[in-house]
Design a protein around this motif. Structure first.
Motif, PDB file in Angstrom:
ATOM      1  N   THR A  19      -9.670 -12.589  53.822  1.00 51.75           N
ATOM      2  CA  THR A  19     -11.362 -12.241  53.942  1.00 51.75           C
ATOM      3  C   THR A  19     -11.931 -10.708  53.963  1.00 51.75           C
ATOM      4  OG1 THR A  19     -10.423 -11.884  56.174  1.00 51.75           O
ATOM      5  CG2 THR A  19     -10.576 -14.297  55.785  1.00 51.75           C
ATOM      6  N   SER A  20     -10.585  -9.817  53.346  1.00 52.17           N
ATOM      7  CA  SER A  20     -11.228  -8.479  53.454  1.00 52.17           C
ATOM      8  C   SER A  20     -10.980  -7.911  51.723  1.00 52.17           C
ATOM      9  CB  SER A  20     -11.202  -7.802  54.324  1.00 52.17           C
ATOM     10  OG  SER A  20      -9.353  -7.855  53.948  1.00 52.17           O
ATOM     11  N   ARG A  21     -11.195  -7.117  51.320  1.00 49.22           N
ATOM     12  CA  ARG A  21     -10.854  -6.451  50.512  1.00 49.22           C
ATOM     13  C   ARG A  21      -9.406  -5.616  50.331  1.00 49.22           C
ATOM     14  NH1 ARG A  21     -15.829  -4.638  50.247  1.00 49.22           N
ATOM     15  NH2 ARG A  21     -16.597  -4.705  47.995  1.00 49.22           N
ATOM     16  N   ALA A  22      -8.685  -5.654  52.140  1.00 49.46           N
ATOM     17  CA  ALA A  22      -7.958  -5.523  52.290  1.00 49.46           C
ATOM     18  C   ALA A  22      -6.544  -6.015  52.402  1.00 49.46           C
ATOM     19  CB  ALA A  22      -7.448  -4.286  53.640  1.00 49.46           C
ATOM     20  N   GLU A  23      -7.158  -7.691  52.582  1.00 48.33           N
ATOM     21  CA  GLU A  23      -6.075  -8.417  51.977  1.00 48.33           C
ATOM     22  C   GLU A  23      -6.429  -9.259  51.184  1.00 48.33           C
ATOM     23  OE1 GLU A  23      -7.356 -11.277  54.886  1.00 48.33           O
ATOM     24  OE2 GLU A  23      -7.185 -10.153  56.914  1.00 48.33           O
ATOM     25  N   LEU A  24      -7.063  -9.399  50.410  1.00 51.49           N
ATOM     26  CA  LEU A  24      -7.029  -9.235  48.507  1.00 51.49           C
ATOM     27  C   LEU A  24      -5.944  -8.455  48.327  1.00 51.49           C
ATOM     28  CD1 LEU A  24     -10.903  -9.785  47.902  1.00 51.49           C
ATOM     29  CD2 LEU A  24      -8.499 -11.680  47.840  1.00 51.49           C
ATOM     30  N   SER A  25      -5.706  -7.182  48.464  1.00 51.70           N
ATOM     31  CA  SER A  25      -5.014  -6.013  47.795  1.00 51.70           C
ATOM     32  C   SER A  25      -4.018  -6.726  47.864  1.00 51.70           C
ATOM     33  CB  SER A  25      -5.261  -4.964  48.249  1.00 51.70           C
ATOM     34  OG  SER A  25      -4.625  -4.060  47.887  1.00 51.70           O
ATOM     35  N   ARG A  26      -3.401  -6.824  49.433  1.00 52.54           N
ATOM     36  CA  ARG A  26      -1.860  -7.136  49.846  1.00 52.54           C
ATOM     37  C   ARG A  26      -1.806  -8.568  49.195  1.00 52.54           C
ATOM     38  NH1 ARG A  26      -3.398  -5.476  54.846  1.00 52.54           N
ATOM     39  NH2 ARG A  26      -4.374  -7.125  55.790  1.00 52.54           N
ATOM     40  N   ALA A  27      -2.596  -9.845  48.906  1.00 58.44           N
ATOM     41  CA  ALA A  27      -2.349 -10.808  48.861  1.00 58.44           C
ATOM     42  C   ALA A  27      -1.942 -10.651  46.895  1.00 58.44           C
ATOM     43  CB  ALA A  27      -3.070 -11.581  49.330  1.00 58.44           C
ATOM     44  N   LEU A  28      -1.967  -9.314  46.504  1.00 60.95           N
ATOM     45  CA  LEU A  28      -2.368  -9.924  45.046  1.00 60.95           C
ATOM     46  C   LEU A  28      -1.452  -8.538  44.085  1.00 60.95           C
ATOM     47  CD1 LEU A  28      -6.252 -10.707  43.911  1.00 60.95           C
ATOM     48  CD2 LEU A  28      -4.068 -12.474  44.272  1.00 60.95           C
ATOM     49  N   GLY A  29      -1.288  -8.131  45.799  1.00 61.49           N
ATOM     50  CA  GLY A  29      -0.343  -7.019  45.400  1.00 61.49           C
ATOM     51  C   GLY A  29      -0.820  -6.381  44.135  1.00 61.49           C
ATOM     52  N   LEU A  30      -2.204  -5.712  44.206  1.00 61.65           N
ATOM     53  CA  LEU A  30      -3.119  -4.563  44.073  1.00 61.65           C
ATOM     54  C   LEU A  30      -3.562  -3.738  44.203  1.00 61.65           C
ATOM     55  CD1 LEU A  30      -4.699  -7.523  41.219  1.00 61.65           C
ATOM     56  CD2 LEU A  30      -2.869  -5.941  40.514  1.00 61.65           C
ATOM     57  N   ALA A  31      -3.806  -2.980  43.466  1.00 59.84           N
ATOM     58  CA  ALA A  31      -4.483  -1.359  44.157  1.00 59.84           C
ATOM     59  C   ALA A  31      -5.792  -1.712  44.585  1.00 59.84           C
ATOM     60  CB  ALA A  31      -4.235   0.034  43.268  1.00 59.84           C
ATOM     61  N   PRO A  32      -6.405  -0.756  45.715  1.00 56.55           N
ATOM     62  CA  PRO A  32      -7.376  -1.117  46.046  1.00 56.55           C
ATOM     63  C   PRO A  32      -8.432  -1.217  45.372  1.00 56.55           C
ATOM     64  CG  PRO A  32      -5.788  -0.333  48.105  1.00 56.55           C
ATOM     65  CD  PRO A  32      -5.303  -0.535  47.067  1.00 56.55           C
ATOM     66  N   SER A  33      -8.067   0.151  44.608  1.00 53.84           N
ATOM     67  CA  SER A  33      -9.482   0.635  43.735  1.00 53.84           C
ATOM     68  C   SER A  33      -9.427  -0.839  43.074  1.00 53.84           C
ATOM     69  CB  SER A  33      -9.817   1.533  43.050  1.00 53.84           C
ATOM     70  OG  SER A  33      -8.314   1.831  42.114  1.00 53.84           O
ATOM     71  N   THR A  34      -8.541  -1.654  42.797  1.00 50.89           N
ATOM     72  CA  THR A  34      -9.198  -2.347  41.330  1.00 50.89           C
ATOM     73  C   THR A  34      -9.563  -3.294  41.858  1.00 50.89           C
ATOM     74  OG1 THR A  34      -7.081  -2.164  40.462  1.00 50.89           O
ATOM     75  CG2 THR A  34      -7.554  -4.445  40.120  1.00 50.89           C
ATOM     76  N   ILE A  35      -8.855  -4.256  43.251  1.00 56.91           N
ATOM     77  CA  ILE A  35      -9.948  -5.144  43.951  1.00 56.91           C
ATOM     78  C   ILE A  35     -10.953  -5.301  44.664  1.00 56.91           C
ATOM     79  CG2 ILE A  35      -9.312  -6.861  46.101  1.00 56.91           C
ATOM     80  CD1 ILE A  35      -7.686  -7.490  44.229  1.00 56.91           C
ATOM     81  N   SER A  36     -11.245  -4.002  44.514  1.00 57.35           N
ATOM     82  CA  SER A  36     -12.620  -3.155  45.000  1.00 57.35           C
ATOM     83  C   SER A  36     -13.875  -3.519  43.722  1.00 57.35           C
ATOM     84  CB  SER A  36     -13.389  -1.772  45.215  1.00 57.35           C
ATOM     85  OG  SER A  36     -12.636  -1.643  47.041  1.00 57.35           O
ATOM     86  N   ALA A  37     -13.487  -3.029  42.286  1.00 60.28           N
ATOM     87  CA  ALA A  37     -14.258  -3.001  41.559  1.00 60.28           C
ATOM     88  C   ALA A  37     -14.204  -4.844  41.462  1.00 60.28           C
ATOM     89  CB  ALA A  37     -13.721  -2.708  40.322  1.00 60.28           C
ATOM     90  N   HIS A  38     -13.550  -5.650  41.182  1.00 58.86           N
ATOM     91  CA  HIS A  38     -13.249  -6.932  40.426  1.00 58.86           C
ATOM     92  C   HIS A  38     -14.354  -7.481  42.079  1.00 58.86           C
ATOM     93  CE1 HIS A  38     -10.903  -7.938  37.731  1.00 58.86           C
ATOM     94  NE2 HIS A  38     -10.278  -7.063  37.918  1.00 58.86           N
ATOM     95  N   VAL A  39     -14.069  -7.022  43.701  1.00 58.52           N
ATOM     96  CA  VAL A  39     -15.330  -7.601  44.754  1.00 58.52           C
ATOM     97  C   VAL A  39     -16.448  -7.059  44.314  1.00 58.52           C
ATOM     98  CG1 VAL A  39     -15.996  -7.574  46.899  1.00 58.52           C
ATOM     99  CG2 VAL A  39     -13.592  -7.990  46.043  1.00 58.52           C
ATOM    100  N   GLN A  40     -16.746  -6.533  43.771  1.00 57.48           N
ATOM    101  CA  GLN A  40     -18.004  -5.952  44.148  1.00 57.48           C
ATOM    102  C   GLN A  40     -18.633  -6.848  42.374  1.00 57.48           C
ATOM    103  OE1 GLN A  40     -19.493  -3.395  45.613  1.00 57.48           O
ATOM    104  NE2 GLN A  40     -21.796  -4.538  44.795  1.00 57.48           N
ATOM    105  N   GLU A  41     -18.244  -6.861  41.223  1.00 61.65           N
ATOM    106  CA  GLU A  41     -18.439  -7.926  40.426  1.00 61.65           C
ATOM    107  C   GLU A  41     -19.296  -9.014  40.960  1.00 61.65           C
ATOM    108  OE1 GLU A  41     -17.411 -10.017  35.995  1.00 61.65           O
ATOM    109  OE2 GLU A  41     -15.621  -8.653  37.161  1.00 61.65           O
ATOM    110  N   LEU A  42     -18.106  -9.924  41.633  1.00 62.29           N
ATOM    111  CA  LEU A  42     -18.586 -11.107  42.513  1.00 62.29           C
ATOM    112  C   LEU A  42     -19.411 -10.970  43.533  1.00 62.29           C
ATOM    113  CD1 LEU A  42     -14.807 -12.048  43.123  1.00 62.29           C
ATOM    114  CD2 LEU A  42     -16.471 -13.932  41.801  1.00 62.29           C
ATOM    115  N   LEU A  43     -19.788 -10.115  43.660  1.00 62.98           N
ATOM    116  CA  LEU A  43     -20.981  -9.029  44.837  1.00 62.98           C
ATOM    117  C   LEU A  43     -22.408  -9.916  44.273  1.00 62.98           C
ATOM    118  CD1 LEU A  43     -19.118  -6.789  47.180  1.00 62.98           C
ATOM    119  CD2 LEU A  43     -20.075  -9.894  48.110  1.00 62.98           C
ATOM    120  N   ASP A  44     -22.002  -8.859  43.392  1.00 62.35           N
ATOM    121  CA  ASP A  44     -24.155  -8.510  42.107  1.00 62.35           C
ATOM    122  C   ASP A  44     -23.642  -9.928  41.543  1.00 62.35           C
ATOM    123  OD1 ASP A  44     -23.279  -5.888  42.833  1.00 62.35           O
ATOM    124  OD2 ASP A  44     -21.975  -5.350  41.201  1.00 62.35           O
TER     125      ASP A  44
END
Length: 370
Positions: free
Chosen positions: A16-41
C-alpha cells in the motif's frame, strides 16, 4: 517488473506504499517511485492518507483509482469460454460462462464474443480488451498452425477486434495468459515456473525471472507436438505421428474411452467419471498424466524452475496430477526436484482472465486513453 505487477500488489492489499512495493519486488525505491509516478499520472493509481511510520516520514498510501472504465476479457477454449469485465487493476468483476465452438471459424466466434462484450460493457468506456485462444499466437498477434481450429491459421484476430472496438488490445495463447494470471495471483515470490494447461488440448508456458518468455515467434512452450514413444503411429493434426497431443489431451482421452464404450461428451465428463472411479477412464487418465510427465522431465531438467503449475480441466483430477508428478520425480535430476513444487493452479479457472487483466493494463499504459 511491470506496471501491472504494481497494480496487482496494490489492488490485492499486499503493498500500500512505495516502501512496501520496494520490499515486495526487491527493487530500489527510486525505481519503484518512477513506476508509481507513471501510474499516478495515467490515472490508474491514487495517493490518499498516510500510513504508519517505521521511522522517518509517514508514507502516502496507494490505492487503485475507481472509475467507469472497464477491461473486457474473453478466455476461449475449444467448446467453452469465459467472458468478463475487469476493473482498472485487471481483476475480474463480472464473469459469464458461454458455449463456443472454436471449429466454426474465427468470424463466427469473434462475432459471438464481440456481442457478449457489447452486452457486458453496456455503454461504459472500455480501457482495453484481451482475448485468449487455444492455439499458437505469433508475436504479430496472428493465430498460426492451430490444432482443431479450422479457418483460424493466418487470421488477423487483432485487426478484426481493432476495427470493431478501436481500443488497446491483447491477443494471446491461452496457456501464456494462464501463466501470467498465476503469477499475478501468487505475487512476485513465484518468478521461475512452467505452467501447463491440460484441457481439451495440452500446452505450456514458461516464466523466467518473472517474465513470460514467448520465444522468437511467440510459440515457446508448445509441448503438444513433442513426440512420445507411447504415441506410436497415431496421426496428429500437425502432420506428424505420435505427438503428446494424440494421447494426453482431453480430446484424445475422450476419443479413446469412447472407443472402449464409455459415454463421454467432453473433458468435464471425463474428469467426473475419473472421480467416480470408472476403471476405463482412470486407466486412460493415468496413462495421459505419465506421458505428460515424460515430456516435462527434460524441460524441467533444462530450465530448473521453482515450480511446475498444472491448470486446465484435467488438473482437477488427482489421478492425472499424481501420475505426472510421479514421473517428474522419477526422471528428473535429484537436485532439480529437491525444492521443486509440482502443484495445481491456485488461480483456477480465473487464471486466463487474470492474465488478460495484467497484459491489458500494460498495453493500455503504452497507449494512454484521452
Amino acid at each position: 517488473m511491470s506496471a501491472a505487477q504494481i497494480m496487482g500488489l496494490v489492488a490485492s492489499g499486499r503493498a500500500t506504499s512505495r516502501a512496501e512495493l520496494s520490499r515486495a519486488l526487491g527493487l530500489a525505491p527510486s525505481t519503484i517511485s518512477a513506476h508509481v509516478q507513471e501510474l499516478l499520472d495515467s490515472g490508474l493509481l491514487k495517493e490518499s492518507g498516510e500510513g504508519s511510520s517505521r521511522g522517518g516520514r509517514r508514507p502516502r498510501l496507494l490505492s487503485v483509482r475507481g472509475g467507469q472504465e472497464v477491461i473486457l476479457g474473453a478466455d476461449l477454449g475449444g467448446h467453452h469460454g469465459r467472458i468478463a469485465t475487469l476493473d482498472g487493476s485487471g481483476r475480474p468483476h463480472t464473469v459469464q460462462d458461454i458455449e463456443v465452438d472454436i471449429a466454426t471459424g474465427p468470424e463466427a466466434v469473434l462475432e459471438q464474443v464481440a456481442a457478449a462484450f457489447e452486452e457486458l460493457g453496456a455503454g461504459r468506456p472500455i480501457r482495453g480488451i484481451g482475448i485468449g485462444l487455444p492455439g499458437p499466437v505469433s508475436l504479430t498477434r496472428t493465430v498460426i498452425g492451430p490444432s482443431r481450429m479450422p479457418g483460424w491459421s493466418g487470421f488477423a484476430v487483432h485487426d478484426w477486434l481493432t476495427r470493431r472496438f478501436g481500443v488497446p488490445l491483447v491477443v494471446e495463447n491461452d496457456a501464456n495468459l494462464m501463466a501470467v494470471g498465476e503469477a499475478a495471483a501468487r505475487g512476485p515470490e513465484l518468478h521461475d515456473f512452467i505452467y501447463v494447461k491440460a484441457g481439451t488440448g495440452v500446452g505450456a508456458a514458461v516464466v523466467i525471472d518473472g517474465r513470460l518468455r514467448r520465444g522468437a515467434r511467440g510459440i515457446a512452450g508448445d509441448i503438444s507436438h513433442l513426440r512420445v514413444p507411447a504415441g506410436g503411429d497415431q496421426p496428429c493434426s500437425c502432420g506428424n505421428f505420435g505427438c503428446l497431443e494424440t494421447i494426453a489431451s482431453g480430446a484424445a482421452l475422450v476419443a479413446a474411452v469412447r472407443r472402449d464404450g464409455v459415454d463421454v461428451r467432453n473433458t468435464t465428463d471425463l474428469v467426473r467419471l475419473a472421480l467416480d472411479g470408472n476403471p476405463t477412464v482412470t486407466t486412460n487418465v493415468r496413462f495421459a498424466g505419465r506421458n505428460l510427465g515424460e515430456v516435462l522431465a527434460p524441460v524441467v531438467n533444462f530450465l530448473n524452475p521453482q515450480a511446475v503449475i498444472l491448470g486446465g480441466t484435467l488438473s482437477s483430477c488427482d489421478l492425472f496430477v499424481a501420475a505426472a508428478r510421479g514421473v517428474l520425480y522419477e526422471r528428473c535430476l535429484p537436485l532439480t526436484t529437491q525444492e521443486l513444487d509440482i502443484e495445481v493452479s491456485t488461480a483456477g479457472p480465473d487464471a486466463g482472465l487474470l492474465g488478460i487483466g495484467r497484459l491489458v493494463v500494460e498495453e493500455a499504459l503504452t497507449q494512454p486513453t484521452s
